[in-house]
Design a protein around this motif. Sequence first.
Motif, mmCIF file in Angstrom:
data_model
loop_
_atom_site.group_PDB
_atom_site.id
_atom_site.type_symbol
_atom_site.label_atom_id
_atom_site.label_comp_id
_atom_site.label_asym_id
_atom_site.label_seq_id
_atom_site.Cartn_x
_atom_site.Cartn_y
_atom_site.Cartn_z
ATOM 1 N N ASN A 179 7.457 -10.095 30.866
ATOM 2 C CA ASN A 179 8.054 -8.756 30.882
ATOM 3 C C ASN A 179 8.315 -8.291 32.313
ATOM 4 N N TYR A 184 10.485 -3.435 26.484
ATOM 5 C CA TYR A 184 9.420 -4.415 26.645
ATOM 6 C C TYR A 184 8.081 -3.839 26.201
ATOM 7 N N GLY A 185 8.025 -2.528 25.996
ATOM 8 C CA GLY A 185 6.798 -1.909 25.521
ATOM 9 C C GLY A 185 6.585 -2.039 24.026
ATOM 10 N N GLU A 187 2.947 -10.442 29.236
ATOM 11 C CA GLU A 187 3.073 -9.392 30.246
ATOM 12 C C GLU A 187 3.746 -9.916 31.508
ATOM 13 N N LEU A 194 4.942 -0.605 37.856
ATOM 14 C CA LEU A 194 5.663 -1.768 37.349
ATOM 15 C C LEU A 194 6.756 -2.231 38.307
ATOM 16 N N TRP A 210 3.289 0.512 28.818
ATOM 17 C CA TRP A 210 4.507 0.247 29.586
ATOM 18 C C TRP A 210 5.120 1.551 30.112
#
Length: 576
Positions: free
Chosen positions: A229, A278-279, A226, A173, A351
Amino acid sequence: MTDRIEAAAAELRPLLQEFLLWAPERAPDSDPDLVGHVALWHRLTTSGEIGSWRRKDLRTVLLDRIPNVVDDPERAAAGMIPAVRAYLAFLSDTGRLDESSDSIAELLTELEDIEDDFADVMDAVLAEDDGEPDEDEGGLGDFEPFADALSNLPTIRLRPDAELAEAARAVPLIGAARDLAVWVGTERTVGEENLLTDDEIRQALAALRMPEPDPGERSLAEAVPELWNIWNLAVDLEFLTPVGEDTVSVDADTAEWPFEDDEDVLDAWTLGLHSIDYGDPELDDEELTAALGGLTRGLLVRLLLAGGERPLPELRDELARAAAELDDLGSEAWAAAAARHGDPLGPSLTWLGGYGMVTVDGETVRLTPLGVEGVIHLVDDADIDVDARPAIDAMSALDLLAFSAELPEEAADAEFAAWMELREPEQAADELLAAVAEDDADALLRVQAASMVGALGRAAVPAWRKALEVPSLRPYAATHLTQLGVEGAPEPTQADTHWLILDMWTISAGLGRQEFIRSLHDIGPAPQLCGLLDVIWRVPHPHLEELLEAIAQAHPDKQVTKAARRALFKTRSTRG
């Protein structure tokens, strides 16, 4: 992160002890105890050097960090700016503001300029504390119900920074956030309703090698949560920075990720840690989305309490029950998340896996070492005590000393015994004395090291002989070699004895006024203490002046205060 915080705190402790002695006379209207958080977060997030201060550091620490970490917001709101002003003056007066810093005049001007901003930020913190409960309070992400269980966990061992940094460099990420920020480039204008146009969204998806979804009845911007995020993560990581009301730019260093320096890597990873939120599952209904808010944090804390791993079906069932119990819409939200994502925990696990914190092996979910580090950091943020220390095999002598100084005697002895199992006594003695040889200002760790090495008996003789060449360790070396009856060992001199006394005074001064006065009384009646002060001023101890100032201010006997002032005058005259 926790071991780096502890190491930084240990590094700062002697300086802050000296500041506490300096402040009452030089800045009597300040609250010097407030400076600890400022110095620590300056060291951890803006500068690797204690004495390097820039104007921008003041804004970062005071406006971005302190409101989130300060223990007493009301006290900080009233006294933080004067305390930092005094601390900067202290660094300047004592020659610790190094050449890379802005001038003291520039720093104080900047501090004055941000005073109103700091007041506004702290007013917001106080208003939040006095207002309605936070959205997460009592929710799935609230750690407080687990506080007792967390505090009672057995010691959690953290891996060394080098290992954690290597894992952080591979976090997908963060790599995606870098790629997105590099695509954004310099001074890209963003929209108010949708940050990017549809064409820009397609370009961004291509830069991230993400497929373009079929939006159906939604707009393209609504169909790519997504992407947003990752955008938000890039902002959290400071890869993307605002340069105006409607303009963002990539940070100059972003393209260099993964960074070479381990500390820089972990600092970046920690900046993005709160992206775990954010997950949480995103649903079409805002109320249902809110009912599952904190789900990812709830998953993490339950993994930590279970020793780092849980069967996935068991964890899923427990969180489903928790959602139903904590919110009237919890069961409905859980069903909606199952319908949308297949597994309500799917977004959280995806995430967390992408941020390097968990792995899923069949039906078992496990915290990675990076995940353990992150959860401990979140628990610290929640002001919950947990016993987390470096792994014994990764614990340096300095780590051992710093942690042992904070532990009860029995626990410190156990830590020392475990550490000793991995090395020979001669090696241990060398490592412990070397750990305190370079910094003559930290009396507490020096005494701790001398005590541990002393427990090794004759095996430590070679290390003690080397320590005779180190001025701050010579008094301990001479004393122990003499006690061991080593042939040719130098007898401790009067100066050696005086150094040991000054070390003990330094430690007691850091424990408070009452303990400091008690250590002075331990010397004997006032005439005896005056006699000592008449000669001890010659010892080149790093805290001598501060200690003499403290004695002159704190001792109830006027004879002693006069003797301390005379000694202080002689010391300053001699040292120029």
